[in-house]
Design a protein around this motif. Structure first.
Motif, short mmCIF file in Angstrom:
data_model
loop_
_atom_site.label_atom_id
_atom_site.label_comp_id
_atom_site.label_asym_id
_atom_site.label_seq_id
_atom_site.Cartn_x
_atom_site.Cartn_y
_atom_site.Cartn_z
N ILE A 2 0.96 -1.18 0.10
CA ILE A 2 -0.13 -0.30 0.06
C ILE A 2 0.80 1.14 0.11
CG2 ILE A 2 -1.45 1.35 1.51
CD1 ILE A 2 -2.56 -1.88 2.19
N THR A 35 -0.95 -2.29 -4.51
CA THR A 35 -2.14 -3.05 -4.78
C THR A 35 -3.22 -2.10 -4.63
OG1 THR A 35 -2.48 -3.95 -2.66
CG2 THR A 35 -1.86 -5.45 -4.57
N ASP A 36 -2.71 -1.17 -3.64
CA ASP A 36 -3.86 0.05 -3.09
C ASP A 36 -2.93 1.31 -3.08
OD1 ASP A 36 -4.70 -2.61 -1.76
OD2 ASP A 36 -6.37 -1.36 -1.85
N ASN A 63 -10.94 5.30 -10.46
CA ASN A 63 -10.90 3.85 -10.17
C ASN A 63 -11.86 3.13 -11.44
OD1 ASN A 63 -9.68 2.92 -7.86
ND2 ASN A 63 -11.23 4.17 -6.66
N LEU A 73 -5.31 -1.91 -9.59
CA LEU A 73 -4.78 -1.01 -8.45
C LEU A 73 -6.08 -0.44 -8.06
CD1 LEU A 73 -2.44 0.45 -7.31
CD2 LEU A 73 -2.87 2.27 -9.10
N LYS A 74 -6.17 -0.45 -6.74
CA LYS A 74 -7.49 0.45 -6.18
C LYS A 74 -7.00 1.75 -5.51
CE LYS A 74 -11.53 0.18 -4.52
NZ LYS A 74 -12.66 1.00 -5.14
N TRP A 76 -7.59 5.25 -3.29
CA TRP A 76 -8.64 5.54 -2.24
C TRP A 76 -8.36 7.17 -2.14
CZ3 TRP A 76 -11.41 1.86 -0.35
CH2 TRP A 76 -10.91 0.50 -0.69
N ASN A 100 -7.99 8.04 3.40
CA ASN A 100 -9.33 7.31 3.03
C ASN A 100 -10.03 7.29 4.19
OD1 ASN A 100 -10.77 5.18 1.91
ND2 ASN A 100 -9.60 3.71 3.08
N GLU A 229 -0.82 -0.23 5.81
CA GLU A 229 -2.06 -1.13 5.83
C GLU A 229 -2.79 -0.53 6.96
OE1 GLU A 229 -1.16 -5.03 4.83
OE2 GLU A 229 -2.69 -5.51 6.29
N LEU A 232 -4.60 2.70 5.80
CA LEU A 232 -5.66 2.53 4.81
C LEU A 232 -6.90 2.00 5.57
CD1 LEU A 232 -6.38 2.62 1.81
CD2 LEU A 232 -5.80 0.03 1.95
#
Ligand SMILES: [Fe+2]
Length: 243
Positions: A2, A35-36, A63, A73-74, A76, A100, A229, A232
């Motif tokens: 992240i 990934t985020d 997104n 890929l996300k 936030w 987030n 993490e 997030l």
């Protein structure tokens, strides 16, 4: 993995210039194993007034594009907020938000000094149940001269985030040495990209992690990853001490 600090949203600030560049940045992020990613466009009064509502809307749009293109890929929503004496008003007026929408709020100091109202600001944010994260303290000229200043802000309850490029030497050997000193002293809690584009201000988190692993061990890399993490998902951030 992240990444909690990036300028991946298009046409918001001095980061991504258009949607194509944002897509390219997203591809680079995936290559890095990200990934985020938290999109943190600048929020600077009178310069980049990217308020909460705008960031949420632009995040939703990006997104959607990434989803349509099958890029895993996300994104936030978040902001990198330049400190000011009206920051608390902006918070009360719903203009600014945590990363987030968590209680962790990313703050940017001026480059050349630490304003004397900073301790008061940390206290006022804590009264709102918010926890400040100070972005790239390793590049603040007053903190470089006197790291005790950062230590005091951390004692008051702030966290700090070092930019991956500072660890890899992108900002020069002095910044690299000072960044490692901050990691060694337990004065930082996160490594993030602060990526602005696909050119000279990219990600470098993977490269930074290799250096951290070599100097401080695998636990250090994992500690930073876990803390990102925790932000997030709005969980508790851990103090990190490596020798
Ligand atoms: Fe930034």
């Amino acid at each position: 993995m992240i990444d909690i600090h990036s300028h991946i949203l298009p046409e918001m600030d001095d980061g991504s210039g258009n949607i194509q560049e944002s897509i390219e940045m997203a591809r680079k992020a995936v290559e890095q194993g990200i990934t985020d990613i938290i999109a943190t466009p600048h929020y600077i009064k009178g310069k980049y007034e990217n308020d909460k509502e705008k960031v949420e809307e632009e995040t939703r749009k990006l997104n959607q594009v990434l989803d349509e293109m099958d890029i895993p890929l996300k994104v936030w929503p978040g902001q990198e907020i330049r400190i000011s004496d009206v920051l608390i008003d902006d918070y009360d007026n719903n203009k600014i938000m945590g990363l987030n929408a968590s209680r962790y709020i990313l703050l940017e100091l001026p480059l050349n000094h630490v304003p004397r109202y900073m301790e008061r600001l940390i206290y006022d944010l804590q009264m709102k149940r918010m926890t400040p994260i100070i972005a790239h303290p390793e590049r603040n000229l007053e903190i470089i001269k006197n790291p005790q200043l950062l230590k005091e802000l951390i004692w008051k309850g702030a966290y700090s985030q070092i930019t991956a490029g500072s660890i890899t030497g992108k900002f020069g050997w002095r910044t690299k040495r000072f960044s490692k000193f901050l990691v060694h002293s337990g004065l930082t809690h996160f490594i993030a990209s602060d990526s602005h584009n696909v050119g000279n201000r990219g990600f470098q988190i993977r490269e930074a992690n290799k250096i951290i692993e070599k100097s401080f061990g695998k636990d250090a890399v994992n500690g930073f990853k876990e803390n990102a993490e925790n932000v997030l998902y709005g969980k508790r951030v851990k103090e990190l001490l490596f020798h």
